[in-house]
Design a protein around this motif. Structure first.
Motif, PDB file in Angstrom:
ATOM      1  N   GLY A 171      -4.297  -9.324   5.952  1.00  0.00           N
ATOM      2  CA  GLY A 171      -3.783 -10.046   4.791  1.00  0.00           C
ATOM      3  C   GLY A 171      -3.781  -8.818   3.598  1.00  0.00           C
ATOM      4  O   GLY A 171      -4.523  -8.063   3.761  1.00  0.00           O
ATOM      5  N   ILE A 172      -2.712  -8.514   2.766  1.00  0.00           N
ATOM      6  CA  ILE A 172      -2.564  -7.617   1.824  1.00  0.00           C
ATOM      7  C   ILE A 172      -2.512  -8.099   0.731  1.00  0.00           C
ATOM      8  O   ILE A 172      -1.634  -8.967   0.056  1.00  0.00           O
ATOM      9  CB  ILE A 172      -1.378  -6.837   2.294  1.00  0.00           C
ATOM     10  CG1 ILE A 172      -1.495  -6.386   3.819  1.00  0.00           C
ATOM     11  CG2 ILE A 172      -1.176  -5.803   1.411  1.00  0.00           C
ATOM     12  CD1 ILE A 172      -0.375  -5.641   4.268  1.00  0.00           C
ATOM     13  N   GLY A 173      -3.146  -7.528  -0.523  1.00  0.00           N
ATOM     14  CA  GLY A 173      -2.791  -7.877  -1.979  1.00  0.00           C
ATOM     15  C   GLY A 173      -2.740  -6.843  -2.472  1.00  0.00           C
ATOM     16  O   GLY A 173      -3.597  -5.868  -2.513  1.00  0.00           O
ATOM     17  N   VAL A 174      -1.880  -6.618  -3.240  1.00  0.00           N
ATOM     18  CA  VAL A 174      -1.427  -5.488  -4.331  1.00  0.00           C
ATOM     19  C   VAL A 174      -1.258  -6.136  -5.745  1.00  0.00           C
ATOM     20  O   VAL A 174      -0.541  -6.859  -5.760  1.00  0.00           O
ATOM     21  CB  VAL A 174      -0.219  -4.568  -3.718  1.00  0.00           C
ATOM     22  CG1 VAL A 174       0.167  -3.567  -4.653  1.00  0.00           C
ATOM     23  CG2 VAL A 174      -0.112  -4.438  -2.372  1.00  0.00           C
ATOM     24  N   VAL A 175      -1.931  -5.247  -6.739  1.00  0.00           N
ATOM     25  CA  VAL A 175      -1.629  -5.674  -8.102  1.00  0.00           C
ATOM     26  C   VAL A 175      -1.340  -4.410  -8.616  1.00  0.00           C
ATOM     27  O   VAL A 175      -2.066  -3.292  -8.554  1.00  0.00           O
ATOM     28  CB  VAL A 175      -3.025  -6.233  -8.539  1.00  0.00           C
ATOM     29  CG1 VAL A 175      -2.817  -6.426 -10.070  1.00  0.00           C
ATOM     30  CG2 VAL A 175      -3.200  -7.621  -7.949  1.00  0.00           C
ATOM     31  N   ARG A 176      -0.604  -4.415  -9.648  1.00  0.00           N
ATOM     32  CA  ARG A 176      -0.134  -3.151 -10.592  1.00  0.00           C
ATOM     33  C   ARG A 176      -1.048  -3.534 -12.007  1.00  0.00           C
ATOM     34  O   ARG A 176      -0.623  -4.443 -12.638  1.00  0.00           O
ATOM     35  CB  ARG A 176       1.417  -3.064 -10.779  1.00  0.00           C
ATOM     36  CG  ARG A 176       1.500  -1.824 -11.702  1.00  0.00           C
ATOM     37  CD  ARG A 176       3.002  -1.557 -12.072  1.00  0.00           C
ATOM     38  NE  ARG A 176       3.546  -0.961 -11.088  1.00  0.00           N
ATOM     39  CZ  ARG A 176       3.431   0.435 -10.772  1.00  0.00           C
ATOM     40  NH1 ARG A 176       2.731   0.950 -11.442  1.00  0.00           N
ATOM     41  NH2 ARG A 176       4.165   0.917  -9.673  1.00  0.00           N
ATOM     42  N   ALA A 177      -1.659  -2.500 -12.316  1.00  0.00           N
ATOM     43  CA  ALA A 177      -2.459  -2.537 -13.796  1.00  0.00           C
ATOM     44  C   ALA A 177      -2.700  -1.393 -14.183  1.00  0.00           C
ATOM     45  O   ALA A 177      -3.272  -0.561 -13.289  1.00  0.00           O
ATOM     46  CB  ALA A 177      -3.539  -3.710 -13.253  1.00  0.00           C
ATOM     47  N   GLY A 178      -2.439  -1.170 -15.373  1.00  0.00           N
ATOM     48  CA  GLY A 178      -2.671   0.354 -16.107  1.00  0.00           C
ATOM     49  C   GLY A 178      -1.973   1.331 -15.328  1.00  0.00           C
ATOM     50  O   GLY A 178      -2.599   2.490 -15.085  1.00  0.00           O
TER      51      GLY A 178
END
Length: 147
Positions: free
Chosen positions: A128-135
């Motif tokens: 399971g892979i989760g990627v979030v772009r922030a800052g």
């Protein structure tokens, strides 16, 4: 109910559904798929079978990445077994990372013995892979399991 009111009601329903927030942003899905591609490229280069993506577990990983981004620091899932228990694994692990681009996340993992071991463990077949772009950064959680 008159037949003239039905199209109006349908229009309201369509607008409400279209405006509802999605569980994961579309660009996060693209980044997730890119990370899967990078990890599978590495596994192929080492003669290992590729990972198969678990979409439900990916949502859990995405929530974890979102939480890390919100706090501004890396931390592991507190109950990783509880997260993967439904898939009846005999082994499980997790890599987390933060960098400006996904290739750098993979590079950093491959330079770290424990992270590298997770990426190259033959018994891990699902992720399971989760990627979030922030800052301006990408926050990545990859949960591995197998067995």
């Amino acid at each position: 109910m008159s037949h003239r009111k039905i199209p109006f009601i349908l229009l309201i329903v369509v607008v409400l559904i279209a405006g509802a927030p999605t569980r994961v942003r579309a660009d996060d899905l693209g980044r997730r798929d890119k990370m899967l591609h990078l990890l599978n490229q590495t596994r192929r280069n080492h003669g290992l079978p590729v990972f198969r993506l678990n979409a439900s577990l990916s949502h859990s990983a995405w929530l974890h990445s979102k939480a890390m981004a919100g706090r501004g620091y890396l931390f592991h899932t507190s109950d990783l077994y509880g997260t993967v228990r439904a898939y009846h694994p005999s082994m499980w692990g997790e890599n987390i990372g933060e960098a400006g681009w996904l290739k750098l996340v993979r590079t950093l993992w491959m330079r770290s013995a424990p992270h590298r071991a997770n990426v190259l463990k033959p018994g891990y077949r699902r992720v399971g892979i989760g990627v979030v772009r922030a800052g301006g950064m990408l926050w990545v959680t990859t949960i591995f399991y197998g067995g």
